[in-house]
Design an enzyme around this catalytic site. Structure first.
Site, short mmCIF file in Angstrom:
data_model
loop_
_atom_site.label_atom_id
_atom_site.label_comp_id
_atom_site.label_asym_id
_atom_site.label_seq_id
_atom_site.Cartn_x
_atom_site.Cartn_y
_atom_site.Cartn_z
N GLY A 269 6.62 5.43 8.41
CA GLY A 269 5.74 6.60 8.46
C GLY A 269 5.90 7.31 9.78
CB SER A 270 3.83 9.84 11.36
OG SER A 270 2.57 9.18 11.40
N GLY B 299 2.53 4.56 13.49
CA GLY B 299 3.29 3.37 13.88
C GLY B 299 2.80 2.81 15.21
CD GLU C 4 9.73 13.34 11.61
OE1 GLU C 4 8.62 12.82 11.79
OE2 GLU C 4 10.66 12.78 11.02
CB CYS D 151 12.98 9.55 8.52
SG CYS D 151 13.87 8.44 7.43
CD GLN E 232 5.03 18.16 6.19
OE1 GLN E 232 4.48 17.10 6.42
NE2 GLN E 232 5.73 18.81 7.12
CD GLU F 94 13.32 1.71 10.64
OE1 GLU F 94 13.55 2.79 11.20
OE2 GLU F 94 13.94 0.67 10.91
CE LYS G 242 -2.03 2.89 3.02
NZ LYS G 242 -2.08 4.02 2.11
P1 NAD Z 1 1.95 8.53 7.85
O1 NAD Z 1 2.19 7.83 9.15
O2 NAD Z 1 0.90 9.55 7.80
O3 NAD Z 1 1.58 7.47 6.71
C1 NAD Z 1 2.44 6.40 6.38
C2 NAD Z 1 1.60 5.30 5.73
O4 NAD Z 1 0.71 4.76 6.72
C3 NAD Z 1 0.71 5.78 4.59
O5 NAD Z 1 0.69 4.82 3.56
C4 NAD Z 1 -0.65 5.91 5.26
O6 NAD Z 1 -1.72 5.80 4.35
C5 NAD Z 1 -0.63 4.74 6.22
N1 NAD Z 1 -1.55 4.84 7.35
C6 NAD Z 1 -2.08 5.95 7.91
N2 NAD Z 1 -2.91 5.62 8.92
C7 NAD Z 1 -2.90 4.27 9.02
C8 NAD Z 1 -3.54 3.34 9.88
N3 NAD Z 1 -4.36 3.72 10.87
N4 NAD Z 1 -3.29 2.02 9.70
C9 NAD Z 1 -2.43 1.61 8.73
N5 NAD Z 1 -1.81 2.45 7.88
C10 NAD Z 1 -2.04 3.77 8.02
O7 NAD Z 1 3.37 9.11 7.39
P2 NAD Z 1 3.69 10.02 6.09
O8 NAD Z 1 3.17 11.39 6.34
O9 NAD Z 1 3.30 9.32 4.84
O10 NAD Z 1 5.28 10.06 6.12
C11 NAD Z 1 6.01 10.95 6.89
C12 NAD Z 1 6.57 10.28 8.12
O11 NAD Z 1 7.33 9.14 7.74
C13 NAD Z 1 7.52 11.14 8.92
O12 NAD Z 1 7.23 11.06 10.30
C14 NAD Z 1 8.89 10.53 8.65
O13 NAD Z 1 9.84 10.71 9.65
C15 NAD Z 1 8.54 9.10 8.48
N6 NAD Z 1 9.58 8.40 7.73
C16 NAD Z 1 10.40 7.55 8.42
C17 NAD Z 1 11.41 6.88 7.77
C18 NAD Z 1 12.31 5.93 8.52
O14 NAD Z 1 12.86 5.04 7.89
N7 NAD Z 1 12.47 6.07 9.82
C19 NAD Z 1 11.60 7.07 6.40
C20 NAD Z 1 10.76 7.96 5.73
C21 NAD Z 1 9.74 8.61 6.41
#
Ligand code: NAD
Length: 483
Positions: A231-232, A236, A385, A287, A334, A253, A178
């Site tokens: 993601g965030s 997570g 962040e 990130c 953003q 992550e 996804k």
């Molecule tokens: P996000 O958490 O909003 O979304 C990430 C993914 O999760 C998307 O595909 C989203 O649709 C999905 N998602 C959202 N709610 C969900 C739920 N309840 N259940 C399952 N999936 C769900 O993050 P974003 O805005 O897309 O990305 C930015 C964040 O990602 C930042 O915090 C950044 O630090 C982090 N990031 C971390 C790394 C790393 O490796 N540590 C790398 C890149 C980005």
């Protein structure tokens, strides 16, 4: 849409067939918001469950496929990504907004990741041990985990899916992928290549849509054995809570608030280069971005002056324009968040040095200047962040103070130090409470063949990338036999 530009119509890939969505969504170009990049299929719970069923049904066949077959498939994907890096890089720059050179480099990286895991498929590790009992032989083997859900963010729409999908398939798992809603065309382009590499139907599935509906269904479904998420932190944590009861394997992550320490003995031009690259390239949307610059008092003012001069001439503009050094922010939400942190910083008494204002270009886009602040450790811009082109400088009084400031954060992804002292460099590598350290290098920018990940709030579960990926994508079996 402007003439000559392609509008993509990504569909889901379920059980080897391209399927229209329950509804549709659009992604737009952050450098020119008039341009629709993709009209994409959005799934509901029912379609997501179909994708999961397809992956579960394909598992028996793929989990027993030969390493040669897996290697050939992954190698083919890697070769195509490398051969098409300019074209796919242009799509990425249009949909996500990173500059064209950054986007091309990301696609090449994704290609190299697939090639790396093509090799790993031929090297799946195992051990034979002598038993403590006479005549008994012990074999330790690795088997696939099962159906893996891959949930990706928008900021690296080729590289992050690649470093999850490639090991998942290499170790014999089946996949439901996804992508983030802001970058469906990139997710689809990768899936389209995977759909032609000889995988049995259902081995790899693409499903697009919201986190709340598609993501949640993947997370809660009993036939999904493992979830690899980037993601965030809030998302997570939600995933971890939702999967605890059914004991799914989870790898998270998440965010970062990465420090770059600049000591008084540093090569200052090199340190400014590291800060500029680490804090602002990819519009600060990494990130691993260096959002906290921790600078030793004797060089503090000179460092700030030199970095400011570089920021004044940094070219902010359309991601596809030659010479652009920083593209737009990914979307309006953003951009709004970034602007709200500018207001918070001012309200809390941080000292504004340069930038942060919205800027206009020839095309309507989400443009802002890179921003630099002088902050105190308790300021929110020094703790939370932001995920934008906003960095702050914290003044340190010597190495020990700088190290304690570096570790004074709930995050623990990456930490860097600029110094000419071997003693401090080695001490920092040992004592920084993070998963990755950098000496005289930007905090952002990592190799594709070694482990990636962090500690504390930044990560949960085993490491991604390199041969360490086997920890997540396999489960160990210990076999005893009377010889
Ligand atoms: P996000 O958490 O909003 O979304 C990430 C993914 O999760 C998307 O595909 C989203 O649709 C999905 N998602 C959202 N709610 C969900 C739920 N309840 N259940 C399952 N999936 C769900 O993050 P974003 O805005 O897309 O990305 C930015 C964040 O990602 C930042 O915090 C950044 O630090 C982090 N990031 C971390 C790394 C790393 O490796 N540590 C790398 C890149 C980005």
């Amino acid at each position: 849409m402007k003439q000559g530009e392609i509008r993509h119509q990504p569909r889901h890939l379920i059980n080897g067939r391209w399927v229209i969505g329950a509804t549709t969504g659009v992604s737009t170009n952050p450098s020119d918001t008039r341009e629709v990049v993709a009209e994409f299929a959005r799934a509901d719970r029912n379609q997501t469950e179909q994708a999961i069923a397809a992956a579960a049904d394909a598992l028996p066949q793929w989990s027993l496929s030969t390493p040669q077959r897996r290697a050939d498939a992954l190698d083919q994907v890697g070769s195509e990504l490398l051969a098409r890096k300019e074209e796919l890089g242009a799509l990425l720059a249009r949909e996500e907004g990173k500059t064209l050179p950054e986007a091309i480099a990301e696609v090449a990286r994704a290609g190299n990741i697939f090639k790396f895991f093509a090799g790993e498929a031929l090297r799946i590790p195992g051990e034979t041990m002598a038993s403590v009992r006479p005549g008994v032989q012990v074999d330790i083997t690795r088997e696939p985990v099962g159906v893996v859900a891959i949930i990706a963010p928008w900021n690296f729409p080729f590289a992050i899916p690649a470093w999850k999908i490639a090991p998942a398939l290499a170790y014999g798992n089946t996949v439901v992928f996804k992508p983030a809603e802001l970058v469906p065309a990139c997710g689809w382009a990768l899936a389209e290549i995977l759909s032609r590499c000889g995988l049995p139907a259902g081995t790899f599935n693409l499903i697009m849509g919201s986190g709340r509906e598609v993501g949640q269904t993947l997370v809660e479904h009993p036939r999904v054995n493992a979830i690899s998420f980037t993601g965030s932190v809030p998302t997570g944590r939600r995933i971890l809570t939702a999967t605890a009861a059914r004991q799914a394997k989870v790898q998270l992550e998440m965010g970062g608030k990465n420090p770059l320490v600049v000591l008084a003995d540093a090569d200052l031009d090199q340190a400014v280069d590291c800060a500029l690259q680490g804090s602002y390239f990819s519009t600060g949307q990494r990130c691993t971005a260096s959002s906290r610059l921790i600078v030793d008092a004797p060089v503090h003012d000179e460092f700030v002056a030199r970095l400011t001069r570089r920021l004044e001439s940094l070219k902010v503009g359309h991601a596809m324009t030659r010479g652009t050094e920083m593209g737009p922010v990914v979307d309006g939400a953003q951009l709004e968040q970034n602007q709200s942190y500018m207001a918070i910083a001012a309200h809390e008494g941080a000292q504004h040095v340069w930038g942060g204002e919205l800027v206009e270009r020839e095309t309507p886009g989400h443009y802002m200047n890179p921003a630099l602040w002088l902050a105190e450790p308790h300021h929110r811009i020094a703790r939370e962040e932001i995920f934008g082109p906003i960095a702050c400088v914290l003044r340190a009084d010597g190495y020990e103070h700088a190290l304690s400031l570096a570790n004074d954060t709930p995050f623990g992804l990456c930490a860097g130090i600029c110094t000419t002292s071997l003693k401090y460099a080695m001490h920092f590598r040992r004592h920084a409470q993070v998963g990755m350290t950098m000496v005289n290098l930007p905090t952002a920018g990592v190799d594709f063949h070694v482990p990636f990940g962090g500690r504390k709030d930044s990560s949960h579960g085993s490491r991604e990338q390199g041969r360490y990926a086997a920890e997540f994508y396999t489960t160990v079996k210990t076999g005893y036999m009377l010889a």
